[in-house]
Design a protein around this motif. Structure first.
Motif, PDB file in Angstrom:
ATOM      1  N   GLY A   1       0.794  -1.221   0.000  1.00  0.00           N
ATOM      2  CA  GLY A   1       0.000   0.000   0.000  1.00  0.00           C
ATOM      3  C   GLY A   1       0.824   1.267   0.000  1.00  0.00           C
ATOM      4  N   ASP A   2       2.112   1.150   0.346  1.00  0.00           N
ATOM      5  CA  ASP A   2       2.989   2.320   0.367  1.00  0.00           C
ATOM      6  C   ASP A   2       3.616   2.552  -0.999  1.00  0.00           C
ATOM      7  OD1 ASP A   2       2.493   2.558   3.083  1.00  0.00           O
ATOM      8  OD2 ASP A   2       4.308   1.455   3.662  1.00  0.00           O
ATOM      9  N   GLU A   3       3.907   3.808  -1.299  1.00  0.00           N
ATOM     10  CA  GLU A   3       4.642   4.173  -2.504  1.00  0.00           C
ATOM     11  C   GLU A   3       6.013   4.743  -2.109  1.00  0.00           C
ATOM     12  OE1 GLU A   3       0.816   5.368  -5.349  1.00  0.00           O
ATOM     13  OE2 GLU A   3       2.169   6.939  -4.607  1.00  0.00           O
ATOM     14  N   VAL A   4       7.018   4.382  -2.898  1.00  0.00           N
ATOM     15  CA  VAL A   4       8.376   4.874  -2.684  1.00  0.00           C
ATOM     16  C   VAL A   4       8.879   5.439  -4.007  1.00  0.00           C
ATOM     17  CG1 VAL A   4      10.731   4.303  -1.997  1.00  0.00           C
ATOM     18  CG2 VAL A   4       8.797   3.148  -0.892  1.00  0.00           C
ATOM     19  N   ILE A   5       9.261   6.703  -4.020  1.00  0.00           N
ATOM     20  CA  ILE A   5       9.738   7.344  -5.245  1.00  0.00           C
ATOM     21  C   ILE A   5      11.198   6.974  -5.473  1.00  0.00           C
ATOM     22  CG2 ILE A   5      10.207   9.560  -6.374  1.00  0.00           C
ATOM     23  CD1 ILE A   5       7.802  10.702  -4.907  1.00  0.00           C
ATOM     24  N   VAL A   6      11.511   6.562  -6.695  1.00  0.00           N
ATOM     25  CA  VAL A   6      12.883   6.214  -7.076  1.00  0.00           C
ATOM     26  C   VAL A   6      13.187   6.853  -8.430  1.00  0.00           C
ATOM     27  CG1 VAL A   6      12.799   4.016  -5.825  1.00  0.00           C
ATOM     28  CG2 VAL A   6      12.226   4.061  -8.255  1.00  0.00           C
ATOM     29  N   PRO A   7      14.436   7.169  -8.710  1.00  0.00           N
ATOM     30  CA  PRO A   7      14.771   7.721 -10.027  1.00  0.00           C
ATOM     31  C   PRO A   7      14.619   6.667 -11.117  1.00  0.00           C
ATOM     32  CG  PRO A   7      16.750   7.402  -8.728  1.00  0.00           C
ATOM     33  CD  PRO A   7      15.603   7.117  -7.817  1.00  0.00           C
ATOM     34  N   ALA A   8      14.240   7.111 -12.299  1.00  0.00           N
ATOM     35  CA  ALA A   8      14.050   6.179 -13.416  1.00  0.00           C
ATOM     36  C   ALA A   8      15.372   5.762 -14.044  1.00  0.00           C
ATOM     37  CB  ALA A   8      13.150   6.819 -14.472  1.00  0.00           C
ATOM     38  N   PHE A   9      16.449   6.475 -13.748  1.00  0.00           N
ATOM     39  CA  PHE A   9      17.780   6.139 -14.275  1.00  0.00           C
ATOM     40  C   PHE A   9      18.651   5.739 -13.101  1.00  0.00           C
ATOM     41  CE2 PHE A   9      22.024   7.601 -16.042  1.00  0.00           C
ATOM     42  CZ  PHE A   9      22.100   6.654 -17.050  1.00  0.00           C
TER      43      PHE A   9
ATOM     44  N   VAL B   1      15.337   2.280 -15.894  1.00  0.00           N
ATOM     45  CA  VAL B   1      14.648   1.101 -15.352  1.00  0.00           C
ATOM     46  C   VAL B   1      13.234   0.984 -15.909  1.00  0.00           C
ATOM     47  CG1 VAL B   1      13.954  -0.082 -13.227  1.00  0.00           C
ATOM     48  CG2 VAL B   1      16.062   1.259 -13.275  1.00  0.00           C
ATOM     49  N   HIS B   2      12.597   2.118 -16.177  1.00  0.00           N
ATOM     50  CA  HIS B   2      11.216   2.062 -16.683  1.00  0.00           C
ATOM     51  C   HIS B   2      11.144   1.453 -18.079  1.00  0.00           C
ATOM     52  CE1 HIS B   2      12.521   5.660 -18.839  1.00  0.00           C
ATOM     53  NE2 HIS B   2      11.405   5.614 -19.558  1.00  0.00           N
ATOM     54  N   MET B   3      12.297   1.310 -18.766  1.00  0.00           N
ATOM     55  CA  MET B   3      12.321   0.707 -20.101  1.00  0.00           C
ATOM     56  C   MET B   3      12.698  -0.776 -20.073  1.00  0.00           C
ATOM     57  SD  MET B   3      14.181   3.927 -22.021  1.00  0.00           S
ATOM     58  CE  MET B   3      14.640   2.979 -23.465  1.00  0.00           C
ATOM     59  N   LEU B   4      13.030  -1.295 -18.897  1.00  0.00           N
ATOM     60  CA  LEU B   4      13.367  -2.711 -18.781  1.00  0.00           C
ATOM     61  C   LEU B   4      12.095  -3.549 -18.733  1.00  0.00           C
ATOM     62  CD1 LEU B   4      16.254  -2.456 -16.169  1.00  0.00           C
ATOM     63  CD2 LEU B   4      16.447  -2.664 -18.651  1.00  0.00           C
ATOM     64  N   GLY B   5      12.183  -4.751 -19.289  1.00  0.00           N
ATOM     65  CA  GLY B   5      10.992  -5.560 -19.513  1.00  0.00           C
ATOM     66  C   GLY B   5      10.099  -5.746 -18.300  1.00  0.00           C
ATOM     67  N   TYR B   6      10.677  -6.081 -17.157  1.00  0.00           N
ATOM     68  CA  TYR B   6       9.863  -6.381 -15.990  1.00  0.00           C
ATOM     69  C   TYR B   6       9.044  -5.171 -15.565  1.00  0.00           C
ATOM     70  CZ  TYR B   6       8.481  -7.760 -11.303  1.00  0.00           C
ATOM     71  OH  TYR B   6       7.736  -8.040 -10.186  1.00  0.00           O
ATOM     72  N   TYR B   7       9.685  -4.014 -15.421  1.00  0.00           N
ATOM     73  CA  TYR B   7       8.979  -2.820 -14.966  1.00  0.00           C
ATOM     74  C   TYR B   7       8.097  -2.230 -16.057  1.00  0.00           C
ATOM     75  CZ  TYR B   7      11.391  -2.965 -10.556  1.00  0.00           C
ATOM     76  OH  TYR B   7      11.825  -3.354  -9.319  1.00  0.00           O
ATOM     77  N   ARG B   8       8.573  -2.303 -17.296  1.00  0.00           N
ATOM     78  CA  ARG B   8       7.755  -1.809 -18.413  1.00  0.00           C
ATOM     79  C   ARG B   8       6.435  -2.560 -18.459  1.00  0.00           C
ATOM     80  NH1 ARG B   8      10.697  -3.673 -22.952  1.00  0.00           N
ATOM     81  NH2 ARG B   8       9.388  -5.529 -22.754  1.00  0.00           N
ATOM     82  N   ASP B   9       6.496  -3.889 -18.338  1.00  0.00           N
ATOM     83  CA  ASP B   9       5.282  -4.695 -18.448  1.00  0.00           C
ATOM     84  C   ASP B   9       4.439  -4.629 -17.180  1.00  0.00           C
ATOM     85  OD1 ASP B   9       6.284  -5.372 -20.911  1.00  0.00           O
ATOM     86  OD2 ASP B   9       7.030  -7.343 -20.288  1.00  0.00           O
ATOM     87  N   ARG B  10       5.071  -4.666 -16.020  1.00  0.00           N
ATOM     88  CA  ARG B  10       4.326  -4.682 -14.763  1.00  0.00           C
ATOM     89  C   ARG B  10       3.572  -3.374 -14.537  1.00  0.00           C
ATOM     90  NH1 ARG B  10       5.743  -7.193  -8.984  1.00  0.00           N
ATOM     91  NH2 ARG B  10       4.268  -6.013  -7.705  1.00  0.00           N
TER      92      ARG B  10
ATOM     93  N   VAL C   1       7.563   4.208  -7.489  1.00  0.00           N
ATOM     94  CA  VAL C   1       7.032   5.263  -8.352  1.00  0.00           C
ATOM     95  C   VAL C   1       8.233   5.986  -8.938  1.00  0.00           C
ATOM     96  CG1 VAL C   1       5.713   7.402  -8.441  1.00  0.00           C
ATOM     97  CG2 VAL C   1       4.927   5.504  -6.998  1.00  0.00           C
ATOM     98  N   PHE C   2       8.370   5.926 -10.256  1.00  0.00           N
ATOM     99  CA  PHE C   2       9.552   6.504 -10.885  1.00  0.00           C
ATOM    100  C   PHE C   2       9.423   8.018 -11.028  1.00  0.00           C
ATOM    101  CE2 PHE C   2       9.682   2.100 -12.487  1.00  0.00           C
ATOM    102  CZ  PHE C   2      10.924   1.750 -11.995  1.00  0.00           C
ATOM    103  N   ALA C   3      10.553   8.692 -10.899  1.00  0.00           N
ATOM    104  CA  ALA C   3      10.669  10.122 -11.208  1.00  0.00           C
ATOM    105  C   ALA C   3      11.810  10.280 -12.193  1.00  0.00           C
ATOM    106  CB  ALA C   3      10.918  10.939  -9.948  1.00  0.00           C
TER     107      ALA C   3
ATOM    108  N   LYS D   1       6.067   3.651 -20.630  1.00  0.00           N
ATOM    109  CA  LYS D   1       6.577   3.921 -21.970  1.00  0.00           C
ATOM    110  C   LYS D   1       7.859   4.759 -21.869  1.00  0.00           C
ATOM    111  CE  LYS D   1       2.099   3.767 -24.341  1.00  0.00           C
ATOM    112  NZ  LYS D   1       1.395   3.165 -23.177  1.00  0.00           N
ATOM    113  N   PRO D   2       8.778   4.611 -22.824  1.00  0.00           N
ATOM    114  CA  PRO D   2      10.048   5.354 -22.761  1.00  0.00           C
ATOM    115  C   PRO D   2       9.872   6.853 -22.624  1.00  0.00           C
ATOM    116  CG  PRO D   2      10.162   3.655 -24.444  1.00  0.00           C
ATOM    117  CD  PRO D   2       8.737   3.684 -23.962  1.00  0.00           C
TER     118      PRO D   2
END
Length: 383
Positions: free
Chosen positions: A76-84, A331-340, A101-103, A344-345
């Motif tokens: 239920g918690d969100e943690v912000i992490v950089p996308a690179f 990381v947002h472009m890697l298969g696991y996170y992109r699909d889950r 949650v990517f930034a 989008k890039p």
């Protein structure tokens, strides 16, 4: 054009006779798991980074997981992490059952973009993991200015041993931090990590969690006056303990850290002066008030001015015997996170561009002056 050919690795650990001899103590005593050498390494690391607590772990990934677990991050918690960043930053969030949650990141520093962080905050945001990427700390003052009260800061300081921000060492800039001692880092224990904090309660919980949740450490139990006592287990913990062999090596490496950093900074300055003459390759930025740890020297290949695409340049350097790497992953472009997460890039254009255009060139403590000159000459020859 230079005609000689060298083999220059992107990174090499700088170890030798002292590290070899340091392993004798644990091997001869029979105390191989977490013990006095780990304790000495933790004490020295805490003193060097001006924090009150340092807890050695099996890796930076487990230190990140331990930090989040000790903070109570969960479903239920969100943690912000950089996308690179390296994928472990986001993985540690999922290990807790929380949502990463990517930034986006800045193209000039490669670190998290505070303006984008503001857009990603929700009532479910419980923590943020700013990454001190490649050894440059994130902009902590700007970050604190936008975070709501109660959002915890976990520094991903994997690359940042010895780095500092406005005079304060990495490791003491947030609620807690996680460091790496992987062989590509400035100091190494093979694998290994460290959790640092100035919060005694957090340290106490993390200390139990890294040892299966036990109320007594192995050292306390074995050296105590009542050998029949077993620890209580009131927490679901993990086995994230560092071995005393690693602690012994880490203690020697820690003694060399400042010398390693001084050498890396000297050559990073030299690289900057030389690369600024080339025009199509941008040296890393170091803002005023930051002490870069130079875990890696990551450049940005200007796609509009470079004679070839980044990958072609890397191929040409490889043919000259010079190892290079992309900075790290979007990381947002890697298969696991992109699909889950259905990403989008173009959702994180800074991370996308850094993924496509960053290039790490060799910088480590086993390079010679001739090696550095050879790298720069090869880059000039490409044009």
């Amino acid at each position: 054009m230079a005609t000689d050919k060298r083999t220059i690795q992107i990174s090499l650990p700088c170890t030798g006779e002292e590290e070899w001899q340091a392993c004798r103590g644990p091997l001869e005593s029979g105390w191989l798991t977490q013990g006095p050498q780990v304790a000495a390494f933790e004490k020295g690391f805490a003193e060097r980074h001006r924090v009150t607590h340092a807890l050695a772990t099996t890796s930076c990934t487990t230190a990140l997981h331990l930090a989040l677990a000790a903070l109570g991050i969960g479903p239920g918690d969100e943690v912000i992490v950089p996308a690179f960043t390296w994928i472990a930053t986001a993985n540690a969030v999922l290990y807790c059952g929380a949502t990463p949650v990517f930034a986006d990141v800045r193209r000039d520093t490669y670190n998290i973009d505070v303006e984008d962080v503001k857009r990603r905050l929700t009532p479910r945001t419980k923590a943020i993991i700013p990454v001190h990427l490649f050894g440059l700390t994130a902009d902590m003052d700007a970050l604190r200015a936008v975070l709501p009260k109660g959002v915890r800061i976990v520094e991903d300081a994997a690359c940042a041993s010895g780095a500092s921000y406005q005079g304060t060492p990495a490791g003491g800039l947030g609620d807690c931090a996680a460091f790496s001692f992987h062989p590509r880092k400035s100091i190494t224990t093979g694998e290994g990590g460290m959790l640092t904090t100035n919060d005694p309660e957090l340290a106490e919980i993390a200390n139990m969690l890294r040892n299966h949740g036990a109320s007594l450490s192995e050292e306390q139990r074995h050296l105590g006056p009542r050998p029949y006592l077993l620890p209580e287990f009131n927490l679901l913990g993990f086995n994230y303990r560092m071995t005393d062999l690693q602690g012994a090596v880490g203690l020697v490496q820690l003694g060399k850290l400042d010398g390693f950093l001084a050498e890396r900074r000297r050559w990073a300055d030299w690289y900057r002066e030389e690369l600024e003459k080339i025009g199509w390759i941008r040296p890393p930025k170091v803002p005023q008030g930051y002490e870069h740890a130079w875990q890696a020297y990551v450049t940005y290949v200007d796609p509009e001015r470079a004679p070839y695409a980044r990958n072609e340049i890397m191929d040409r350097l490889q043919q000259r015997g010079i190892a290079t790497r992309p900075g790290t992953h979007a990381v947002h472009m890697l298969g696991y996170y992109r699909d889950r997460l259905g990403l989008k890039p173009e959702e994180f254009p800074g991370a996308r561009d850094c993924d496509a255009h960053t290039m790490a060139i060799p910088l480590h403590n086993r390079m010679s002056a001739e090696d550095y000159a050879y790298v720069v000459q090869a880059l000039k020859d490409i044009a």
